[in-house]
Write an enzyme that holds these catalytic residues in place. Structure first.
Site, PDB file in Angstrom:
ATOM      1  N   GLU A 173     -10.371  22.053 -20.328  1.00  0.00           N
ATOM      2  CA  GLU A 173      -9.802  22.667 -21.472  1.00  0.00           C
ATOM      3  C   GLU A 173     -11.165  23.295 -22.312  1.00  0.00           C
ATOM      4  OE1 GLU A 173      -7.446  21.889 -22.799  1.00  0.00           O
ATOM      5  OE2 GLU A 173      -6.411  20.348 -22.186  1.00  0.00           O
TER       6      GLU A 173
ATOM      7  N   HIS B  53      -5.529  29.538 -26.164  1.00  0.00           N
ATOM      8  CA  HIS B  53      -5.173  28.201 -25.112  1.00  0.00           C
ATOM      9  C   HIS B  53      -4.574  28.269 -24.771  1.00  0.00           C
ATOM     10  CE1 HIS B  53      -7.823  25.019 -25.320  1.00  0.00           C
ATOM     11  NE2 HIS B  53      -6.200  24.361 -24.481  1.00  0.00           N
ATOM     12  N   GLU B  54      -3.215  27.488 -25.118  1.00  0.00           N
ATOM     13  CA  GLU B  54      -1.853  27.199 -23.718  1.00  0.00           C
ATOM     14  C   GLU B  54      -1.665  27.737 -23.039  1.00  0.00           C
ATOM     15  OE1 GLU B  54      -1.665  23.967 -24.405  1.00  0.00           O
ATOM     16  OE2 GLU B  54      -2.739  24.243 -26.419  1.00  0.00           O
TER      17      GLU B  54
END
Length: 923
Positions: free
Chosen positions: A362, A339-340
């Site tokens: 996001e 995700h990051e």
């Protein structure tokens, strides 16, 4: 000179009469080019004040785009050293020349500005430098430049670290703190010998210096790319690290020395290079930086933060201890790293213009995290889990009238607490769900082509969601993809209106219709949507015996599609749940689907077995099918061994438990669930040779935990004996924990629920001693499983003391206690008694604050509880609820719906469970 403020920066309408410093958005007259920032955090308290502080110096070079005699720059909780003529700042012209003098400076606290008034206008096209010197508190508030503490080898150690996102850079240095105000950052950190300094760029020089007689290290970092203020990171610690290279990229994992020595960073190091490789290929763009640092912090509100080149994590999300961590911990590490790192391009290289479109940033990272983790761990089938973790999760929120659209108007999101409120389940999980649906109907090659084009075009700049639709449309044209409408016309109803549809298919007539799905069928939200709660819906479907899963577009309220008539066989829509909608059928088709589940459930795809259960329960709550039909969807589970359907059933039965476990329904429900899970319990007992081995399949490891947790919770004697025996063995020999890592969360909870003060005290001691964050987290959750009110009351009181329970964990502890039969009322009383403290300490900066409200209200189902909640809201409405405001609205709506549901369904639920077990309450 008197400032003619209403002409200093234009607005429109009534805004023209608002002073620029009273508006929450920066004027567009000045644009930053670069910052030169030097920061010196003190890792020991000031002997006079007892406070930890930092000092700093900043030079920001900006260009004037429009003549103005006013500089507004964000600043919050900073103290400035007076400079020229006792002002807080000094202005010079870049490259020589003259700049107007500063006549007046002041702080505008509400809008968090340092206001600088000049003697004359700045000249458009000219560049200027603003110089400031300042100090601030290195507090333990987890925002801006802050202090984290931990103990190692009996020594208390301090980490100076940062969390600039979303609006906390201004708490570290004066800056133009908006995402579109991108600039280059040149950072220098001063720090004690024996410590290491990190920032976004690589260290280019480390020198020994002396300042005021104190020996220091001065670490200089390479310039960052042009980026937003919220992505800046600065950290000073005495951490150790692991390193490796992936192509030209240096990869480093940083953590407490003990954690590194114990190998807890090895897994993160091993998969980071794989994930970076995947995204370079996926985006078709090289990783933009020379290094990728990732660091595990003891105190951190967010799960992780995508600072460019220096990603920060909660310890539980980065560190994996093969000795004590479960495979769920391992998956968490993989998916959160993915995700990051997805953000390094989508979010960092190209950044959204404003916080009203947080969802795109996001939601996208939440979706592709599964793709990145799947590449790193191809044996896990992790992509299927998005349905449970995101789609089902957000359906529950998005079916409320207090939900909200993915995108909002820019001018509706201006206050810092409004910005923080955007980081919710809707943005992350609905965002992921609709982007997954988009990728599915476009096809992944088309989606990736449009995405790569978008990222290249807007590199180092800012964009809005409409720009992405345009680049995807171009990819559609290039590849001659057939769509019923343009991409923006398909996507706007999903993005610009709240909620989602239920698609109803009558297999006898072929009629297919849609309507806005609401959990409370008496809700009325006909107003307020530009699309009148209609969607353009890609309906994937299959019939019994089909291999081909066709797609058919529903573009109006209702249509007749003759192919949807199924005759004697069943029809299944939303195959693999690629669409963001629920499906209802005529009763005949439901019956045929249930017959298929009982005769050979594996004919239906595993994701759809989970979806049939989840749809049935939620359709029943919305009074579109009977409650008995929903409960029937679980009756085949005694034959089911797959994780997804079981987890979907347990998630939905949990609602019944929350609503009815204080009523006569409780025991028949326990009996029924125990009957269904017993076969699963023994299946895993046999598969693992009496719990001595680990199942090979990733999701089997998850379902083994479900089997154990559910069997123990519903009173299967063999399960309870197993868990209490394991825990007793551990208590007798604390140096050797006999509980398999995957099963610890379930075993600890079961043993502490069955145990007394001795077991609880032992659990607390092991929690405080745990060297692995994952082990501490399992114990922290399990301590809330006790059935003893005095122990739970003690545990709640610990959340008021950060030396007992870290601030980052306080809301999780309170929510865990609130989630139990024994602790629910205690937690609610505790929150009401200590609300002012909690709001002050957690409410302003806490990412998880809204979960406190939603967690403690999840069981509310009586008129008394609704009255208490209403009184609580009225009592505190003047102070407001900060980032939990939306959660408060949702709690009120949910409680009213719960009361109605219990009144309407309790008798039917009692009859159904009793009929399945042959036992009525009181027998």
């Amino acid at each position: 000179m008197v400032l003619n403020w209403f002409t200093a920066e234009g607005g429109d309408g009534d805004d023209d009469m608002t002073a620029p410093w009273d508006r929450f958005r920066l004027p567009s007259s000045l644009v930053p080019e670069f910052y030169n920032i030097t920061l010196w955090p003190r890792l020991r308290p000031n002997p006079n004040s007892g406070l930890y502080i930092f000092t700093g110096r900043s030079i920001v070079q900006f260009e004037c785009l429009r003549a103005t005699d006013l500089i507004l720059i964000h600043s919050n909780k900073l103290n400035f050293t007076t400079m020229d003529e006792a002002h807080a700042a000094k202005l010079t012209a870049a490259g020589g020349g003259s700049a107007p003098d500063v006549t007046q400076t002041w702080f505008q606290l509400t809008t968090q500005y340092l206001v600088i008034h000049l003697t004359a206008d700045l000249t458009p096209g000219h560049k200027y430098q603003l110089i400031t010197e300042f100090s601030g508190e290195l507090a333990d508030d987890l925002a801006g430049f802050y202090r984290s503490e931990y103990e190692e080898d009996g020594v208390r150690r301090i980490v100076a670290t940062s969390q600039m996102h979303p609006t906390h850079a201004r708490k570290t240095f004066p800056c133009f703190d908006e995402p579109a105000m991108k600039a280059v950052f040149n950072v220098i950190l001063l720090h004690p010998p024996g410590t290491v300094a990190l920032s976004n760029g690589k260290e280019t020089d480390i020198a020994n210096i002396t300042v005021d007689g104190e020996a220091l290290l001065k670490t200089t970092f390479e310039s960052t790319p042009k980026m937003s203020t919220y992505l800046l990171a600065v950290i000073v610690s005495d951490y150790a690290h692991l390193e490796a290279s992936q192509g030209q990229t240096e990869i480093r994992i940083w953590a407490r020395r003990k954690a590194i020595e114990q190998g807890q960073g090895d897994y993160a190091l091993n998969i980071t290079g794989l994930v970076l490789d995947f995204f370079q290929s996926y985006y078709n763009i090289s990783y933009p930086l020379s290094k990728s640092d990732q660091i595990a912090l003891p105190d951190f509100y967010f799960g992780a933060m995508e600072n460019w080149g220096l990603v920060t994590y909660r310890e539980t999300n980065l560190l994996y201890d093969p000795e004590t961590s479960s495979n769920r911990n391992k998956e968490t590490t993989a998916t959160i790293i993915a995700h990051e790192l997805a953000h390094m391009w989508f979010g960092n290289l190209v950044t959204l213009r404003w916080w009203n479109e947080v969802w795109l940033n996001e939601g996208f990272a939440s979706y592709v995290a599964y793709l990145g983790a799947d590449y790193a761990e191809p044996d896990w089938s992790v992509k299927d889990l998005i349905v449970l973790n995101n789609v089902h999760k957000v359906f529950a929120v998005d079916a409320l009238t207090s939900s909200h659209p993915l995108s909002s108007r820019e001018d509706s999101i201006v206050l810092p607490e409004q910005i923080l409120e955007q980081f919710d389940t809707i943005s992350y999980s609905k965002g992921a769900a609709v982007l997954r649906m988009l990728s599915d109907f476009l096809s992944e090659p088309v989606f990736r082509q449009g995405l790569s084009s978008y990222l290249r075009y807007f590199s180092y700049g800012n964009a809005v969601s409409g720009a992405l639709w345009g680049h995807l449309e171009k990819a559609v044209d290039d590849r001659n993809v057939s769509l019923p409408r343009h991409v923006d016309s398909i996507m706007n109803p999903w993005v610009l209106q709240m909620g989602f549809p239920v698609v109803t298919i009558d297999t006898t007539t072929g009629k297919v219709s849609q309507k806005h799905f609401l959990l409370d069928p008496e809700s009325n939200v006909t107003e307020g949507s530009p699309y009148k709660y209609e969607w353009v819906i890609p309906v994937r479907w299959m019939k019994a015996g089909d291999v081909q899963r066709e797609i058919w577009w529903l573009m109006e309220k209702a249509a007749v599609n003759l192919d949807m008539r199924s005759g004697a066989s069943w029809l299944l829509a939303n195959t693999n749940v690629t669409g963001y909608y629920r499906v209802n059928y005529d009763l005949g088709n439901w019956e045929r689907l249930f017959i298929q589940l009982h005769s050979d459930h594996q004919v239906i795809p595993v994701i759809n077995r989970a979806q049939l259960v989840d749809d049935a329960f939620n359709l029943a709550r919305a009074q579109l099918v009977s409650t008995s039909l929903a409960l029937r969807s679980t009756s085949y589970l005694s034959q089911e061994t797959e994780f997804l359907p079981w987890q979907a059933a347990l998630n939905n039965l949990q609602y019944y438990e929350l609503m009815l476990d204080r009523t006569e329904v409780h025991q028949p429900m326990q009996d029924y669930v125990r009957k269904q899970v017993t076969q699963l319990f023994f299946y895993f007992k046999n598969l693992t040779s009496n719990w001595t081995s680990v199942p090979e399949k990733h999701t089997d490891q998850y379902n083994q935990v479900n089997a154990l947790r559910t069997a123990c919770r519903t009173g299967l004697a063999e399960c309870r004996n197993l868990t209490t025996d394991w825990f007793r063995l551990w208590m007798n020999s604390p140096q050797h924990n006999p509980v398999p890592p995957n099963l610890r969360s379930a075993v600890y909870c079961s043993a502490l629920a069955a145990g007394g003060e001795a077991e609880w005290n032992f659990g607390w001691l092991q929690f405080k001693k745990a060297s692995a964050a994952s082990e501490a987290t399992d114990l922290m959750s399990a301590l809330a499983c006790s059935n003893r009110a005095e122990l739970l009351g003690r545990y709640l009181s610990y959340t008021l003391n950060s030396s007992m329970i870290r601030k980052q964990d306080a809301t999780a502890v309170i929510t865990a206690v609130a989630g139990t039969r024994a602790g629910h009322a205690l937690a609610w009383d505790f929150i009401r008694e200590h609300w002012d403290y909690m709001f002050t300490d957690y409410g302003v900066g806490s990412f998880s604050f809204s979960s406190l409200i939603s967690g403690v209200s999840s069981r509310f189902s009586t008129a008394t509880e609704l009255q208490q909640l209403t009184e609580f809201v009225d009592e505190h409405k003047d102070m407001g609820f900060g980032s939990a405001s939306l959660a408060v609205d949702q709690a009120l709506e949910r409680t009213k719906a719960n009361i109605k549901w219990v009144q309407q369904n309790k008798a039917e639920v009692l009859d159904w469970f009793s009929s399945q077990t042959g036992r009525r309450w009181g027998d």
